[in-house]
Motif scaffolding. Structure first.
Motif, short mmCIF file in Angstrom:
data_model
loop_
_atom_site.label_atom_id
_atom_site.label_comp_id
_atom_site.label_asym_id
_atom_site.label_seq_id
_atom_site.Cartn_x
_atom_site.Cartn_y
_atom_site.Cartn_z
N LEU A 66 0.84 -1.20 0.00
CA LEU A 66 0.00 0.00 0.00
C LEU A 66 0.87 1.25 0.00
CD1 LEU A 66 -2.91 1.01 0.00
CD2 LEU A 66 -2.77 1.19 2.48
N GLY A 67 2.01 1.18 0.70
CA GLY A 67 2.93 2.31 0.71
C GLY A 67 3.49 2.62 -0.66
N ASP A 68 3.58 1.61 -1.53
CA ASP A 68 4.02 1.85 -2.90
C ASP A 68 2.95 2.56 -3.72
OD1 ASP A 68 6.50 0.69 -2.52
OD2 ASP A 68 5.87 -1.30 -3.21
N GLN A 69 1.69 2.29 -3.38
CA GLN A 69 0.58 2.88 -4.14
C GLN A 69 0.17 4.24 -3.59
OE1 GLN A 69 -2.69 0.06 -5.16
NE2 GLN A 69 -1.48 -1.42 -4.02
N LEU A 70 0.19 4.38 -2.27
CA LEU A 70 -0.20 5.62 -1.62
C LEU A 70 0.99 6.09 -0.79
CD1 LEU A 70 -3.76 4.48 -0.41
CD2 LEU A 70 -3.18 5.73 -2.51
N ARG A 71 1.63 7.15 -1.23
CA ARG A 71 2.90 7.57 -0.65
C ARG A 71 2.67 8.41 0.61
NH1 ARG A 71 6.68 4.45 -2.45
NH2 ARG A 71 8.27 6.09 -2.29
N THR A 72 2.27 7.70 1.66
CA THR A 72 1.99 8.34 2.92
C THR A 72 2.32 7.39 4.06
OG1 THR A 72 0.24 9.29 4.32
CG2 THR A 72 -0.42 7.56 2.79
N LYS A 73 2.67 7.94 5.21
CA LYS A 73 2.90 7.14 6.41
C LYS A 73 1.64 7.03 7.25
CE LYS A 73 7.78 8.45 6.66
NZ LYS A 73 8.84 9.09 7.48
N ARG A 74 0.53 7.54 6.73
CA ARG A 74 -0.70 7.61 7.49
C ARG A 74 -1.42 6.27 7.56
NH1 ARG A 74 -2.25 9.50 11.54
NH2 ARG A 74 -2.72 7.30 11.79
N TYR A 75 -1.20 5.38 6.59
CA TYR A 75 -1.97 4.13 6.50
C TYR A 75 -1.14 2.91 6.89
CZ TYR A 75 -5.02 7.09 3.59
OH TYR A 75 -5.82 8.10 3.11
N PHE A 76 -1.87 1.87 7.30
CA PHE A 76 -1.24 0.63 7.76
C PHE A 76 -1.87 -0.56 7.03
CE2 PHE A 76 -1.08 3.85 11.03
CZ PHE A 76 0.26 3.86 11.40
N GLY A 77 -1.64 -0.64 5.74
CA GLY A 77 -2.22 -1.70 4.93
C GLY A 77 -3.64 -1.36 4.50
N GLY A 78 -4.24 -2.28 3.74
CA GLY A 78 -5.59 -2.01 3.25
C GLY A 78 -6.26 -3.24 2.67
N LEU A 79 -7.47 -3.05 2.20
CA LEU A 79 -8.24 -4.06 1.49
C LEU A 79 -8.66 -3.49 0.15
CD1 LEU A 79 -10.57 -5.36 4.37
CD2 LEU A 79 -8.54 -6.50 3.45
#
Length: 425
Positions: free
Chosen positions: A162-175
């Motif tokens: 997810l960090g490769d797709q959304l360049r932020t430290k705000r998220y911790f994985g996804g669905l």
């Protein structure tokens, strides 16, 4: 920036659309539909696809004027009432069936775009649910629930991916929901109106319904310069119903939400969003956003009981965007707008027929693209004699929303959950 923002939305600025005449004089028809948003348009098209084109559709402003032409453009399954609450309310079997009807509605929208050649900037690249909290159990539980209880495969995205797709430290994985997509909602609404007129349905803009009354075995709908005599009337007015029909208007709360569109970002978009998917997060008070074809970022969020002007909306949403993507500091906001959604007290769509015979479809909340299409199918089927599935929504009914007190309670509830999100973080 804030002082020079246009009064119109990005959607209005980028969609030409047709114009339709206001109603003049008195006409007779089989079905009169009040409201030119997704619910009204879908009902008319579902009727036309069943062979009923003796239909008059009235819109007080322009096609897609309300929430249908102002929303985030997410097309995915489910209702405003969350999946767990849906099963708790309806039971596992019935709740699963209702949820799957919304998935069928998503596919119906996709199919209509293709069949009728509706140019609405559709991007069939899925939707991501990004985890705002540093707790993998949130995604584990949701993925397992969707698979085991609803039979739906939401694909896990690791923190690194997810960090490769959304360049932020705000998220911790996804669905990832692969069958979902996003589009330009106003262009889609306008496309539906063009299809309807081609099929023989009469579409009228600038024709606000000012009264609905019984007349013999049918109905009389009055507008400022005309009237419609109809065997059946369907009210699909959402957050803009006002006092048209108090029994219906009293059952919904008009709630505002906010949306903005940045300037074209060019290569800067790749420094923040490297996916064509739309995104929302796991908070109750979540952000939602998606990349546009011209490299803008469309960003929405917040719930309030009043509209705000473009400058206030831009200020609030830019703050939210920078919490996720601080690298976008200095980005210009080109458009910002708000609009009124309609919520029932139970957060389920209100679709059915009053004892006096008036049909209605409203209360789609902040999750309306699929359910409005579903409502159109159910109402059209019922008008043609099959109300079996429509009856599944009777259990939620039309409880009074509480008027001003209900609005105040809704705002307090939102603030409570917003605080809870903050404390959990």
């Amino acid at each position: 920036m804030a002082d020079t923002l246009p009064a119109h939305s990005f959607y209005q600025a980028t969609s030409a659309g047709e114009s339709y005449p206001s109603l003049e004089g008195t006409v007779e028809t089989a079905v009169c539909i009040i409201g030119g948003g997704f619910a009204g348009l879908a009902t008319a098209l579902s009727l036309a696809e069943r062979g009923e084109t003796d239909v008059v559709l009235l819109e007080g402003e322009t096609i897609g004027h309300g929430a249908s032409g102002r929303n985030g453009g997410f097309v995915f399954g489910g209702f405003s009432l969350g999946e767990r609450a849906l099963l708790d309310s309806a039971g596992d079997e019935a709740g699963r069936a209702l949820y799957r009807l919304t998935l069928a509605a998503v596919e119906q929208i996709r199919e209509r775009i293709a069949r009728y050649g509706i140019d609405c900037d559709a991007r069939f690249e899925g939707v991501i649910l990004a985890n705002w909290f540093d707790d993998d159990r949130i995604l584990d539980d949701q993925q397992r629930f969707m698979a085991d209880r609803l039979g739906v495969d939401w694909q896990r995205i690791s923190r690194a991916d997810l960090g490769d797709q959304l360049r932020t430290k705000r998220y911790f994985g996804g669905l990832f929901e692969p069958s979902a997509f996003h589009f330009h909602p106003l262009k889609y609404a306008q496309g539906l109106a063009r299809v309807l007129t081609g099929l023989g349905v009469a579409v009228h803009e600038g024709s606000r319904a000012t009264g609905i009354s019984r007349e013999g075995h049918g109905w009389l709908v009055r507008t400022p310069r005309g009237a419609v005599r109809a065997k059946d009337v369907v009210v699909c007015c959402g957050g803009y119903i006002e006092r048209l029909y108090p029994r219906l208007g009293g059952a919904v709360l008009p709630i505002a939400t906010y949306v903005m569109a940045t300037e074209p970002l060019g290569e800067r978009l790749q420094q923040s969003v490297r996916t064509g998917a739309a995104v929302y997060d796991t908070r109750f008070a979540f952000d939602y956003y998606r990349p546009l074809a011209d490299t803008r970022l469309l960003w929405g969020g917040r719930i309030a009981i009043r509209d705000r002007g473009p400058s206030d909306v831009a200020r609030l949403l830019q703050q939210d965007m920078l919490k996720v993507y601080p690298q976008l500091a200095g980005t210009r906001v080109d458009y910002a707008w708000s609009g009124m959604m309609s919520y029932g007290r139970h957060r389920m769509p209100q679709v059915g027929r009053l004892p006096e015979g008036l049909w209605y479809g409203m209360g789609f909340g902040g999750h309306g693209v699929g359910p409005t299409t579903l409502a159109g199918e159910l109402l059209a089927a019922a008008l043609r004699g099959d109300s079996s599935t429509l009856a599944d929504f009777n259990q939620w009914g039309l409880p009074h929303a509480g008027g001003p007190a209900g609005l105040f309670a809704a705002q307090l509830t939102y603030w409570y959950y917003e605080l809870r999100d903050w404390m959990r973080q």
